[in-house]
Design a protein around this motif. Structure first.
Motif, short mmCIF file in Angstrom:
data_model
loop_
_atom_site.label_atom_id
_atom_site.label_comp_id
_atom_site.label_asym_id
_atom_site.label_seq_id
_atom_site.Cartn_x
_atom_site.Cartn_y
_atom_site.Cartn_z
N ALA A 1 4.62 17.18 48.23
CA ALA A 1 4.38 15.95 48.99
C ALA A 1 3.66 14.86 48.21
N LEU A 2 2.61 15.21 47.49
CA LEU A 2 1.77 14.18 46.90
C LEU A 2 2.28 13.67 45.56
N VAL A 3 2.73 14.58 44.69
CA VAL A 3 3.11 14.17 43.33
C VAL A 3 4.28 13.19 43.31
N PRO A 4 5.36 13.41 44.10
CA PRO A 4 6.44 12.41 44.07
C PRO A 4 5.98 11.01 44.51
N ARG A 5 4.96 10.96 45.33
CA ARG A 5 4.51 9.66 45.85
C ARG A 5 3.42 9.03 44.98
N ARG B 1 0.64 10.78 38.66
CA ARG B 1 -0.47 11.37 37.90
C ARG B 1 -1.81 11.25 38.60
N ARG B 2 -1.91 10.38 39.60
CA ARG B 2 -3.18 10.26 40.33
C ARG B 2 -3.53 11.57 41.03
N VAL B 3 -2.51 12.35 41.39
CA VAL B 3 -2.78 13.67 41.99
C VAL B 3 -3.47 14.58 40.97
N LEU B 4 -3.07 14.48 39.69
CA LEU B 4 -3.72 15.27 38.66
C LEU B 4 -5.18 14.86 38.49
N VAL B 5 -5.44 13.55 38.55
CA VAL B 5 -6.82 13.07 38.47
C VAL B 5 -7.65 13.70 39.58
N LEU B 6 -7.11 13.66 40.79
CA LEU B 6 -7.81 14.28 41.93
C LEU B 6 -8.01 15.77 41.70
N GLY C 1 -10.11 26.39 43.37
CA GLY C 1 -8.71 26.73 43.52
C GLY C 1 -7.88 25.58 44.06
N VAL C 2 -8.41 24.84 45.03
CA VAL C 2 -7.68 23.68 45.57
C VAL C 2 -7.41 22.67 44.45
N GLY C 3 -8.43 22.42 43.64
CA GLY C 3 -8.24 21.52 42.52
C GLY C 3 -7.18 22.03 41.56
N GLY C 4 -7.18 23.33 41.30
CA GLY C 4 -6.18 23.91 40.44
C GLY C 4 -4.78 23.77 41.00
N GLY C 5 -4.64 23.96 42.30
CA GLY C 5 -3.33 23.80 42.93
C GLY C 5 -2.80 22.38 42.83
N LEU C 6 -3.70 21.41 42.92
CA LEU C 6 -3.29 20.00 42.82
C LEU C 6 -3.00 19.58 41.38
N ALA C 7 -3.67 20.20 40.42
CA ALA C 7 -3.55 19.75 39.03
C ALA C 7 -2.67 20.65 38.19
N ILE C 8 -2.93 21.94 38.20
CA ILE C 8 -2.28 22.85 37.27
C ILE C 8 -0.80 23.03 37.59
N VAL C 9 -0.48 23.15 38.88
CA VAL C 9 0.91 23.45 39.25
C VAL C 9 1.87 22.32 38.91
N PRO C 10 1.58 21.06 39.25
CA PRO C 10 2.55 19.98 38.98
C PRO C 10 2.41 19.31 37.62
N VAL C 11 1.48 19.75 36.78
CA VAL C 11 1.19 19.01 35.55
C VAL C 11 2.39 18.98 34.61
N PHE C 12 3.19 20.05 34.58
CA PHE C 12 4.35 20.06 33.69
C PHE C 12 5.34 18.95 34.04
N ARG D 1 3.12 7.67 34.57
CA ARG D 1 2.58 7.48 35.92
C ARG D 1 3.29 8.31 36.96
N ARG D 2 4.56 8.63 36.74
CA ARG D 2 5.35 9.36 37.73
C ARG D 2 5.82 10.69 37.16
N ALA D 3 6.11 11.64 38.04
CA ALA D 3 6.62 12.94 37.62
C ALA D 3 8.11 12.87 37.35
N ARG D 4 8.62 13.82 36.60
CA ARG D 4 10.05 13.92 36.35
C ARG D 4 10.73 14.41 37.62
N PRO D 5 11.75 13.71 38.11
CA PRO D 5 12.37 14.09 39.40
C PRO D 5 12.92 15.52 39.42
N GLU D 6 13.44 16.01 38.27
CA GLU D 6 14.04 17.34 38.26
C GLU D 6 13.02 18.43 38.46
#
Length: 477
Positions: free
Chosen positions: A339-343, A346-351, A387-398, A472-477
């Protein structure tokens, strides 16, 4: 059309061909291999202290039991996927699963720390051969309309394994089944591994081989030598009294990493796309992955050691004290990625990294306030925040890092990111473990734990600066 014919043409069949019949069974086989790898890494982290206590050895034994696997995995992962392309993904999957199973049996029967550490390194090498083949096999057997559903199954499986792994390890070690103690955590891989090998032989179709593919052995040697020369003195230096050669070794390692980068830009068959090394955002992403996983894996190991060696917790109680971290990560991962990363990009990673740092500081406060009388539940709030921070940052960082590379670079870029992730975990184990054990005699366990956790928080704050280099944005794939 027979299944045999489909097996030979899966992934390249004509548009009117039926999908491979056993594709969902193949997915189950690949997931079994993933579970075997994930459970092994999470459970061993928890059991490192009982292992060292039983087999003997100093603080370095605790670190090598975890670090030998991730170091070997990082090195071999650089060519793991390409080996499958050259020799056939099914062949490498079966070889990796069979070898991993045998190495697990050797780990379970080891009578001295050196044998266990070498077997753990072999596990890592074969894990790096095994795991990359799964994604190529999935693309081979699944039609495009089903591929998304297949990949979506990895999230719940990985999340559940992260939560269940430490708890299962705690139950098994505490139960001391058949008097096996910690050895049972390696033995559980044996029946899973045997079933995986048999199912892979029967169900996975053969893939095309590309014997013309060339490798860069010098590049691999440079990368492996640099990694080993960096990690070995970091782990062994404390017990050896930091002789001069430990500092020289680390200096040479940094030089060799530079030589590796230069060599890759001039190699006829580079391990990675040379243009990636001149991509500012991608190089920043490598640093981000390195620091983030060093903080996460290093903190996890030291927390387990502190809980068992200083607080006297059993492995199961330790797993309970740390389970909020896995729960928080699992809950936040779906929200952050879906939900958050497509919108927000990278600000989700900062959070995420900011929340992780906040959780680490909360853990420092918890250790300071509770001292050696802490109850397991008192670690849950800070662990959950971490853990919440890890879920927001680590999972979508790639997906955010890969948005800055070209389409033809994605395979090479993602492979190197995975290798650096494992290397970062090894560095975290070496740095955090060495710092904790270095401080332990003079400052005591409470101060040692606080200072080590503050270093992890500093790594995470460093990640906040590196995020600014990413797209600034994630890769759509």
């Amino acid at each position: 059309m027979t299944d045999t014919h489909l097996a030979g043409t899966a992934g390249t069949a004509a548009p009117d061909s039926r999908p491979y019949r056993w594709r969902w069974a193949v997915l189950a086989v690949i997931l079994a291999a993933e579970i075997m790898d994930l459970l092994d890494s999470t459970i061993v982290n928890l059991a490192a202290t009982p292992i060292a206590r039983d087999l003997g050895g100093g603080a370095s034994t605790v670190q090598w039991v975890v670090g030998a696997y991730t170091l070997a995995f990082a090195v071999a992962l650089v060519i793991g996927g390409r080996l499958g392309d050259k020799f056939g993904r099914k062949n490498l999957f079966v070889l990796g699963a069979a070898g991993f199973t045998v190495a697990s049996l050797i780990c379970a029967t080891a009578q001295e720390p050196t044998v266990l550490i070498v077997a753990r390194a072999v596990q890592g090498l074969l894990g790096a051969v095994l795991i990359p083949q799964g994604f190529g096999i999935m693309k081979q057997v699944f039609p495009p309309q089903d591929l998304g559903k297949a990949f979506a199954s990895f999230g719940p499986v990985i999340g559940l394994s992260a939560i269940a792994g430490p708890l299962l390890g705690g139950v098994l070690v505490d139960a001391d089944l058949f008097g096996l103690g910690w050895r049972i955590i390696f033995l559980i891989n044996v029946p899973i591994g045997i079933a995986t090998v048999i199912a892979a032989v029967v169900l996975i179709p053969r893939s095309d081989r590309r014997p013309e593919l060339r490798f860069d052995p010098l590049g691999l040697v440079l990368f492996a030598a640099a990694a080993l020369l960096l990690i070995y003195p970091l782990i062994e230096g404390h017990e050896l009294g930091w002789p001069w050669w430990t500092y020289a070794s680390m200096a040479v390692a940094l030089i060799l990493f530079g030589v590796f980068a230069w060599h890759e830009r001039h190699s006829a068959a580079p391990l990675i796309e040379p243009t990636l090394l001149t991509n500012r955002s991608y190089v920043g992403g490598l640093g981000l992955i390195l620091l983030g996983f060093a903080a996460m894996i290093g903190f996890s190991l030291v927390f387990n050691v502190y809980a068992q060696a200083a607080l006297g917790y059993s492995p199961l109680t330790t797993a309970f004290a740390g389970c909020a971290y896995a729960v928080g990560m699992a809950l936040a991962a779906g929200l952050g990625s879906a939900a958050l990363v497509p919108r927000f990009g990278r600000r989700v990673l900062v959070l995420g990294y900011a929340v992780m740092a906040l959780g680490a500081l909360g853990m420092v406060a918890t250790v300071r306030l509770t001292g050696l009388t802490a109850h397991p539940w008192q670690f849950l709030p800070a662990g959950f925040v971490f853990g919440v921070g890890g879920g927001l940052a680590i999972v979508p960082v790639f997906s955010v890092i890969l948005a800055g590379v070209q389409d033809h670079e994605v395979g090479s870029a993602s492979g190197l990111l995975n290798a650096v992730q494992q290397l970062g975990g090894t560095i975290g184990v070496a740095v955090s473990g060495t710092l904790f054990f270095q401080l332990l005699p003079s400052r005591g366990p409470v101060d040692a734990m606080q200072i080590t956790t503050l270093v992890a928080a500093a790594f995470l704050i460093g990640c906040l600066g590196l995020v600014r280099l990413l797209p600034r944005r994630a890769r759509p794939e």
